[in-house]
Design an enzyme around this catalytic site. Sequence first.
Site, mmCIF file in Angstrom:
data_model
loop_
_atom_site.group_PDB
_atom_site.id
_atom_site.type_symbol
_atom_site.label_atom_id
_atom_site.label_comp_id
_atom_site.label_asym_id
_atom_site.label_seq_id
_atom_site.Cartn_x
_atom_site.Cartn_y
_atom_site.Cartn_z
ATOM 1 N N ASN A 1 -7.492 47.997 -9.274
ATOM 2 C CA ASN A 1 -7.341 46.590 -8.917
ATOM 3 C C ASN A 1 -7.567 46.319 -7.422
ATOM 4 O O ASN A 1 -8.070 45.256 -7.065
ATOM 5 C CB ASN A 1 -5.931 46.118 -9.313
ATOM 6 C CG ASN A 1 -5.592 44.793 -8.678
ATOM 7 O OD1 ASN A 1 -6.086 43.750 -9.093
ATOM 8 N ND2 ASN A 1 -4.767 44.809 -7.634
ATOM 9 N N SER B 1 -15.256 41.027 -10.783
ATOM 10 C CA SER B 1 -15.218 39.598 -10.423
ATOM 11 C C SER B 1 -16.425 38.922 -11.049
ATOM 12 O O SER B 1 -17.466 39.577 -11.263
ATOM 13 C CB SER B 1 -15.278 39.464 -8.901
ATOM 14 O OG SER B 1 -15.540 38.128 -8.543
ATOM 15 N N GLY C 1 -3.433 48.630 -5.434
ATOM 16 C CA GLY C 1 -3.307 47.306 -4.807
ATOM 17 C C GLY C 1 -2.212 46.481 -5.444
ATOM 18 O O GLY C 1 -2.411 45.315 -5.783
ATOM 19 N N ALA C 2 -1.032 47.102 -5.557
ATOM 20 C CA ALA C 2 0.053 46.464 -6.325
ATOM 21 C C ALA C 2 0.983 45.614 -5.466
ATOM 22 O O ALA C 2 1.989 45.117 -5.957
ATOM 23 C CB ALA C 2 0.857 47.545 -7.045
ATOM 24 N N ILE D 1 -8.794 32.989 -8.422
ATOM 25 C CA ILE D 1 -7.378 33.173 -8.748
ATOM 26 C C ILE D 1 -6.568 32.895 -7.468
ATOM 27 O O ILE D 1 -6.979 33.289 -6.370
ATOM 28 C CB ILE D 1 -7.112 34.625 -9.240
ATOM 29 C CG1 ILE D 1 -8.067 35.019 -10.387
ATOM 30 C CG2 ILE D 1 -5.649 34.802 -9.644
ATOM 31 C CD1 ILE D 1 -7.945 34.228 -11.665
ATOM 32 N N TYR E 1 -19.524 41.693 -0.993
ATOM 33 C CA TYR E 1 -18.500 41.690 -2.043
ATOM 34 C C TYR E 1 -19.163 41.577 -3.423
ATOM 35 O O TYR E 1 -18.824 42.319 -4.343
ATOM 36 C CB TYR E 1 -17.552 40.502 -1.800
ATOM 37 C CG TYR E 1 -16.443 40.327 -2.815
ATOM 38 C CD1 TYR E 1 -15.269 41.067 -2.723
ATOM 39 C CD2 TYR E 1 -16.555 39.414 -3.857
ATOM 40 C CE1 TYR E 1 -14.247 40.901 -3.641
ATOM 41 C CE2 TYR E 1 -15.531 39.239 -4.780
ATOM 42 C CZ TYR E 1 -14.378 39.980 -4.667
ATOM 43 O OH TYR E 1 -13.359 39.813 -5.584
ATOM 44 N N ALA F 1 -22.149 42.409 -4.357
ATOM 45 C CA ALA F 1 -22.830 43.665 -4.699
ATOM 46 C C ALA F 1 -21.816 44.734 -5.101
ATOM 47 O O ALA F 1 -22.022 45.492 -6.051
ATOM 48 C CB ALA F 1 -23.662 44.143 -3.514
ATOM 49 N N SER F 2 -20.684 44.772 -4.376
ATOM 50 C CA SER F 2 -19.665 45.795 -4.679
ATOM 51 C C SER F 2 -19.094 45.586 -6.082
ATOM 52 O O SER F 2 -18.791 46.541 -6.788
ATOM 53 C CB SER F 2 -18.547 45.776 -3.637
ATOM 54 O OG SER F 2 -17.704 44.640 -3.801
ATOM 55 N N LYS F 3 -18.951 44.321 -6.476
ATOM 56 C CA LYS F 3 -18.365 44.029 -7.788
ATOM 57 C C LYS F 3 -19.392 44.227 -8.904
ATOM 58 O O LYS F 3 -19.031 44.601 -10.028
ATOM 59 C CB LYS F 3 -17.797 42.607 -7.803
ATOM 60 C CG LYS F 3 -16.575 42.447 -6.895
ATOM 61 C CD LYS F 3 -15.428 43.335 -7.334
ATOM 62 C CE LYS F 3 -14.144 43.074 -6.583
ATOM 63 N NZ LYS F 3 -13.031 43.922 -7.029
HETATM 64 N N1 LIG Z 1 -8.215 36.376 -6.064
HETATM 65 C C1 LIG Z 1 -9.364 36.125 -6.648
HETATM 66 O O1 LIG Z 1 -9.822 34.956 -6.711
HETATM 67 C C2 LIG Z 1 -10.152 37.228 -7.287
HETATM 68 C C3 LIG Z 1 -11.252 36.880 -8.076
HETATM 69 C C4 LIG Z 1 -11.991 37.873 -8.667
HETATM 70 C C5 LIG Z 1 -11.644 39.206 -8.483
HETATM 71 N N2 LIG Z 1 -10.576 39.521 -7.709
HETATM 72 C C6 LIG Z 1 -10.266 40.937 -7.547
HETATM 73 O O2 LIG Z 1 -8.951 41.191 -7.975
HETATM 74 C C7 LIG Z 1 -8.399 42.291 -7.238
HETATM 75 C C8 LIG Z 1 -7.058 41.865 -6.645
HETATM 76 O O3 LIG Z 1 -7.292 40.763 -5.807
HETATM 77 P P1 LIG Z 1 -6.138 39.846 -5.172
HETATM 78 O O4 LIG Z 1 -6.707 38.497 -5.041
HETATM 79 O O5 LIG Z 1 -4.861 40.077 -5.882
HETATM 80 O O6 LIG Z 1 -6.120 40.496 -3.708
HETATM 81 P P2 LIG Z 1 -4.991 40.588 -2.580
HETATM 82 O O7 LIG Z 1 -3.832 39.717 -2.900
HETATM 83 O O8 LIG Z 1 -5.722 40.376 -1.300
HETATM 84 O O9 LIG Z 1 -4.537 42.125 -2.699
HETATM 85 C C9 LIG Z 1 -5.418 43.147 -2.392
HETATM 86 C C10 LIG Z 1 -4.744 44.492 -2.612
HETATM 87 O O10 LIG Z 1 -5.680 45.517 -2.278
HETATM 88 C C11 LIG Z 1 -5.023 46.480 -1.470
HETATM 89 N N3 LIG Z 1 -5.946 47.083 -0.488
HETATM 90 C C12 LIG Z 1 -6.725 46.448 0.418
HETATM 91 N N4 LIG Z 1 -7.364 47.350 1.196
HETATM 92 C C13 LIG Z 1 -6.960 48.582 0.782
HETATM 93 C C14 LIG Z 1 -7.232 49.908 1.212
HETATM 94 N N5 LIG Z 1 -8.044 50.190 2.243
HETATM 95 N N6 LIG Z 1 -6.642 50.927 0.529
HETATM 96 C C15 LIG Z 1 -5.810 50.683 -0.475
HETATM 97 N N7 LIG Z 1 -5.491 49.454 -0.920
HETATM 98 C C16 LIG Z 1 -6.053 48.405 -0.285
HETATM 99 C C17 LIG Z 1 -3.915 45.728 -0.729
HETATM 100 O O11 LIG Z 1 -2.878 46.660 -0.395
HETATM 101 P P3 LIG Z 1 -1.954 46.515 0.956
HETATM 102 O O12 LIG Z 1 -1.664 45.043 1.097
HETATM 103 O O13 LIG Z 1 -0.724 47.300 0.663
HETATM 104 O O14 LIG Z 1 -2.727 47.062 2.101
HETATM 105 C C18 LIG Z 1 -3.500 44.682 -1.749
HETATM 106 O O15 LIG Z 1 -2.456 45.173 -2.546
HETATM 107 C C19 LIG Z 1 -9.446 42.646 -6.182
HETATM 108 O O16 LIG Z 1 -10.225 43.726 -6.619
HETATM 109 C C20 LIG Z 1 -10.302 41.401 -6.096
HETATM 110 O O17 LIG Z 1 -11.599 41.662 -5.651
HETATM 111 C C21 LIG Z 1 -9.823 38.563 -7.108
#
Ligand SMILES: NC(=O)c1ccc[n+]([C@@H]2O[C@H](COP(=O)([O-])OP(=O)(O)OC[C@H]3O[C@@H](n4cnc5c(N)ncnc54)[C@H](OP(=O)(O)O)[C@@H]3O)[C@@H](O)[C@H]2O)c1
Length: 244
Positions: free
Chosen positions: A87, A139, A9-10, A185, A153, A155-157
């Site tokens: 990630n 999370s 998820g980069a 974030i 979500y 539950a998954s985390k």
């Molecule tokens: N933002 C927050 O407040 C927050 C808080 C706690 C935890 N987190 C966790 O931190 C991590 C990153 O979150 P973020 O906020 O940076 O999310 P984001 O900006 O929405 O990015 C999500 C990433 O996951 C990838 N992804 C989604 N579905 C996928 C699939 N089917 N196969 C492969 N890759 C997939 C996307 O890739 P593509 O775009 O290339 O499809 C994207 O790069 C996540 O695990 C999230 O649950 C986030």
Amino acid sequence: MKEVVLVTGATSGIGREIVKILAPFYEVLIHYNQNYVEALKLKEQLETTYHRKFLIFKCDLSSEKEIDFMLERIYNEYPKIDILINNAGIAIDTLFEDKSKENFMKTLEINTIAPFLLSKKIGLEMRKNQYGIIINISSTNGIDTLYPESIDYDASKAGLISLTTNLANYLAPYVRVNTICPGWIKTDMNKNLSSEFIANERKKILLARFGEPKEVAEVVKFLISAKASYINNSIIRVDGGKKC
Ligand SMILES: NC(=O)c1ccc[n+]([C@@H]2O[C@H](COP(=O)([O-])OP(=O)(O)OC[C@H]3O[C@@H](n4cnc5c(N)ncnc54)[C@H](OP(=O)(O)O)[C@@H]3O)[C@@H](O)[C@H]2O)c1
């Protein structure tokens, strides 16, 4: 040779910052699914800055076949993966009344099962090599910040935290496995939140603000470094402090 790090998820948010922060020090592999444009942009930026190749790998993490194909391509290029950053994640927020089995399963597939499959396949190789590090981006929703709109979500985390403990035990003493639990974030994942909701959530955070992706990436950088060599099977909150 630099250590090889796979970041899932980069293409946006936290993952992109992790790649950027690690790029000077590691051989970073950029995983993406749908966002080819961002993956390519990131690759080109890094290649211009560091004058070496950065590879991008497409994979829909809900498909084990695609995971296997991605790993095959990676192992064609590199003898091993030293560090895995799980990630990638999704959140499908809906009213509790509208929660469906399909959405729940999709969320589990990406947030819990894909990290399991990657950690199993790569982790066993790490154990064979007697070296490896796995970071799971969970999370605070997986611990104590629960919402009915994100019951799947959350539950998954929570599952991902359980996975960390299990993996840390099974892959010991060679592989360190830790969880990072970010709070709110500023990323695309939260782009649809109303300003009223954001203001209300801010009141629950001791630092009174949402975090930056870089503030999570810095913790990843520390946790995979030798400075964190005795940190294992831990849950690190990066949430600005929860008010009690
Ligand atoms: N933002 C927050 O407040 C927050 C808080 C706690 C935890 N987190 C966790 O931190 C991590 C990153 O979150 P973020 O906020 O940076 O999310 P984001 O900006 O929405 O990015 C999500 C990433 O996951 C990838 N992804 C989604 N579905 C996928 C699939 N089917 N196969 C492969 N890759 C997939 C996307 O890739 P593509 O775009 O290339 O499809 C994207 O790069 C996540 O695990 C999230 O649950 C986030």
